[in-house]
Scaffold this active site. Structure first.
Site, short mmCIF file in Angstrom:
data_model
loop_
_atom_site.label_atom_id
_atom_site.label_comp_id
_atom_site.label_asym_id
_atom_site.label_seq_id
_atom_site.Cartn_x
_atom_site.Cartn_y
_atom_site.Cartn_z
N HIS A 211 29.54 100.71 28.66
CA HIS A 211 29.65 101.85 28.07
C HIS A 211 31.32 102.15 28.39
CE1 HIS A 211 29.07 106.46 27.72
NE2 HIS A 211 30.51 106.57 27.99
N ARG A 295 33.87 118.64 25.11
CA ARG A 295 33.90 119.19 26.33
C ARG A 295 34.48 118.52 27.36
NH1 ARG A 295 30.31 116.59 29.66
NH2 ARG A 295 28.30 115.90 28.81
N ARG A 341 29.88 109.33 41.87
CA ARG A 341 29.00 110.52 41.69
C ARG A 341 28.24 110.78 43.00
NH1 ARG A 341 27.34 112.29 35.72
NH2 ARG A 341 29.27 111.61 34.56
P1 ADP Z 1 29.35 113.38 31.07
O1 ADP Z 1 29.48 112.67 29.99
O2 ADP Z 1 30.35 114.46 31.45
O3 ADP Z 1 29.35 112.47 32.22
P2 ADP Z 1 26.55 114.00 31.66
O4 ADP Z 1 25.90 113.13 30.50
O5 ADP Z 1 26.47 113.33 33.07
O6 ADP Z 1 28.20 114.06 31.24
O7 ADP Z 1 26.13 115.36 31.69
C1 ADP Z 1 26.95 116.35 32.19
C2 ADP Z 1 26.18 117.44 33.07
O8 ADP Z 1 25.59 118.15 31.59
C3 ADP Z 1 25.08 117.13 33.65
O9 ADP Z 1 24.99 118.05 34.50
C4 ADP Z 1 23.72 116.92 32.51
O10 ADP Z 1 22.63 117.10 33.31
C5 ADP Z 1 24.27 117.83 31.79
N1 ADP Z 1 23.58 117.72 30.13
C6 ADP Z 1 24.60 117.02 29.56
N2 ADP Z 1 23.95 117.13 28.03
C7 ADP Z 1 22.91 117.89 28.22
C8 ADP Z 1 21.79 118.26 27.34
N3 ADP Z 1 21.63 117.96 25.86
N4 ADP Z 1 20.54 119.09 27.89
C9 ADP Z 1 20.72 119.29 29.30
N5 ADP Z 1 21.69 118.99 30.15
C10 ADP Z 1 22.57 118.08 29.81
P1 ADP Z 2 23.51 110.79 26.45
O1 ADP Z 2 24.07 111.85 25.19
O2 ADP Z 2 22.52 111.01 27.19
O3 ADP Z 2 24.77 110.60 27.04
P2 ADP Z 2 24.45 108.53 24.79
O4 ADP Z 2 24.01 108.37 23.41
O5 ADP Z 2 25.85 108.82 25.37
O6 ADP Z 2 23.38 109.52 25.42
O7 ADP Z 2 23.77 107.19 25.63
C1 ADP Z 2 23.67 107.02 27.13
C2 ADP Z 2 23.77 105.72 27.54
O8 ADP Z 2 22.51 104.94 26.95
C3 ADP Z 2 24.72 104.76 27.23
O9 ADP Z 2 26.06 105.07 27.92
C4 ADP Z 2 24.24 103.44 27.04
O10 ADP Z 2 24.21 102.95 28.65
C5 ADP Z 2 22.82 103.68 26.76
N1 ADP Z 2 22.62 103.48 25.35
C6 ADP Z 2 22.83 104.42 24.27
N2 ADP Z 2 22.78 103.80 23.03
C7 ADP Z 2 22.29 102.49 23.41
C8 ADP Z 2 22.20 101.45 22.44
N3 ADP Z 2 22.02 101.54 21.13
N4 ADP Z 2 21.40 100.12 23.14
C9 ADP Z 2 21.70 99.88 24.21
N5 ADP Z 2 21.92 101.09 25.02
C10 ADP Z 2 22.15 102.34 24.67
MG MG Z 3 26.67 110.04 26.54
#
Ligand code: ADP
Ligand code: ADP
Ligand code: MG
Length: 457
Positions: A211, A295, A341
């Site tokens: 990632h 954000r 974290r």
């Molecule tokens: P970052 O990409 O900043 O590392 P995270 O994916 O860890 O972000 O999310 C940051 C914070 O926002 C976390 O507390 C996560 O639980 C919350 N969060 C992010 N997206 C959502 C969502 N769609 N619904 C609920 N909580 C979310």
């Molecule tokens: P979120 O909104 O929860 O952050 P992301 O789309 O950013 O979701 O995906 C979160 C994580 O899931 C990525 O960092 C990666 O590790 C895994 N992931 C997302 N898409 C794929 C994919 N097509 N194949 C494998 N792993 C994936």
């Molecule tokens: Mg993501």
């Protein structure tokens, strides 16, 4: 219109609330913290210039309650609202409400949040901007037969993702055709419950990836890349350790990623800080856009440590209509930074949350050590919110020094009275895999199920 903000309402809690309060203080901006009953005794409440209770501990009644937050902003006559991350930070309706009430929302325009917040729409925009996306469905998948057709193209295993998913939730791997129908139905209803939106789409499930994300900043005219963060060390699709620069990129792919992120921002007219997320395929060394976070991100300090740039201050500056005053040449990456974290969770008990009272807290210190946290001795961690209690960010002249420093700082850190993931981070950091820099997103799961199980009874 270009007038520095004089006052800001912070609609968040924990370490990020403190982070924004600190930036406001340094800029002479009055900080007003909107807090819940569950956080009345927290450090951000003590350090903000003013604090206003906006409701009960449950986030839906306070931190996620648009009207309570906006009401506080109007009552305290602030110029703008900083939403932090999570909660209302990617809520387009809330941003639109702020716009309508004449209160600044510190982020991009509501319409941009709406378009990029829908992961399906975001992928379409990426393709339009010439940015490669993970092979998969063109749009949302409404029924089983469509899924079968797409599965025929992308093959198995495949990934069903919720268009409104986030925080590592709303994703399901489908190993074979036999379970596709059941998996599709289940994830759609889960998405409806969790995100209020049943839309899902399909992507090829890539198995040997990293990632890698690009931090961008834009004043609406100038769009800059502040380099990448590598967030490959994940557990259940949630980031554990983040670093910059990525140990996996060469100059060419680094430039390609930055150019792609900037092209995407230009395509949507992006303003403020943002992160463009990619997966990077270790096998063919190509990258694919996955989503954009409109954000500030949890891991933003990693970028601050290697660029010397205060991202929150830039957000506040841009929200006041003041141009960036930087060019791409001003962005110089120096050294290496790593963030852990730290969660109030028990790694020996499947990472179940372990809230409680902190009987003794001692932060690590020394050259290159930064601890962003709201905890202190005597603080009780409320059970209502996510379990992150702080972030340890260490800088070193190179990756090796950054790892050694992080390891040393983890040793110094004392959080007594509760169980935290700090010792687990040290285990991860000291693995041969992590120090080599050569790993993928499955690394932590493999460490947990093979290496650690063998060592710890
Ligand atoms: P970052 O990409 O900043 O590392 P995270 O994916 O860890 O972000 O999310 C940051 C914070 O926002 C976390 O507390 C996560 O639980 C919350 N969060 C992010 N997206 C959502 C969502 N769609 N619904 C609920 N909580 C979310
Ligand atoms: P979120 O909104 O929860 O952050 P992301 O789309 O950013 O979701 O995906 C979160 C994580 O899931 C990525 O960092 C990666 O590790 C895994 N992931 C997302 N898409 C794929 C994919 N097509 N194949 C494998 N792993 C994936
Ligand atoms: Mg993501």
């Amino acid at each position: 219109m270009a007038e520095p903000l004089r006052s800001v309402l912070i609609a968040n809690r924990g370490e990020i609330a403190l982070r924004v309060i600190r930036a406001c203080k340094e800029l002479g901006i009055r900080s007003v913290l909107a807090y819940s009953e569950g956080d009345a005794n927290s450090l951000p409440v003590k350090l903000a210039d003013q604090a206003v209770c906006i409701g009960p501990a449950q986030a839906n009644a306070s931190y996620r309650n648009s009207h309570a937050v906006l009401g506080a902003a109007l009552a305290y006559k602030v110029d703008a609202i900083h939403p932090g991350y999570g909660f209302l930070s990617e809520n387009a309706d809330f941003a639109a409400l702020c716009e309508a009430e004449g209160v600044g929302f510190i982020g991009p325009a509501a319409e941009v949040i709406r378009r990029m917040g829908d992961k399906i729409e975001a992928k379409k925009i990426a393709r339009r901007a010439g940015v490669p996306t993970v092979p998969g469905s063109e749009g949302s998948i409404a029924e089983y037969r469509e899924a079968v057709t797409v599965a025929g193209d992308v093959g198995y295993p495949l990934l069903i993702k919720a268009a409104s998913g986030g925080g590592g939730r709303g994703m399901r791997v489908v190993e074979a055709a036999a379970t596709l129908e059941k998996d599709l139905a289940e994830i759609m209803s889960e998405a409806e419950v969790a995100f209020g939106d049943p839309s899902v789409y399909i992507e090829r499930y890539l198995t040997d990836i990293r990632h890698i994300e690009i931090q961008v900043i834009s004043d609406g005219t100038t769009v800059l890349s502040l380099g990448e963060r590598d967030c490959t060390a994940q557990r259940r699709n949630q980031k554990l350790v983040e670093e910059s620069p990525s140990p996996a990129l060469d100059a060419e792919s680094r430039q390609g990623l930055a150019d792609a992120a900037i092209a995407l921002c230009r395509e949507v007219g992006y303003r403020n800080a943002g992160t463009v997320e990619f997966v990077f395929d270790n096998v063919d060394r190509t990258y694919y856009f996955i989503e954009m976070n409109t954000r500030i991100q949890v891991e933003h300090p990693v970028t601050e440590m290697v660029t010397g740039i205060d991202l929150i201050k830039l957000q506040l500056q841009i929200a006041g209509g003041i141009p960036l005053g930087l060019t791409q040449d001003d962005i110089v990456i120096y050294g290496h930074a790593i963030e852990c974290r730290i969660n109030a969770e028990d790694p020996d008990n499947n990472f179940t949350p372990s809230p409680g009272t902190i009987t003794n807290f001692r932060a690590p210190g020394g050259f290159g050590v930064r601890m962003d946290t709201h905890i202190e001795t005597g603080y009780s961690i409320p059970p209502y919110y996510d379990s992150m209690i702080g972030k340890l960010i260490c800088w070193g002249k190179d990756r090796e020094e950054a790892i050694a420093r992080t390891s040393r700082a983890l040793d110094e850190l004392v959080v007594a009275g509760i169980i935290t993931t700090a010792p687990f981070h040290k285990e991860i950091l000291e693995t041969e895999k992590f120090t080599s820099g050569d790993f993928n997103t499955a690394f932590v799961a493999e460490f947990l199920s093979f290496v650690r199980k063998a060592l710890i009874p």
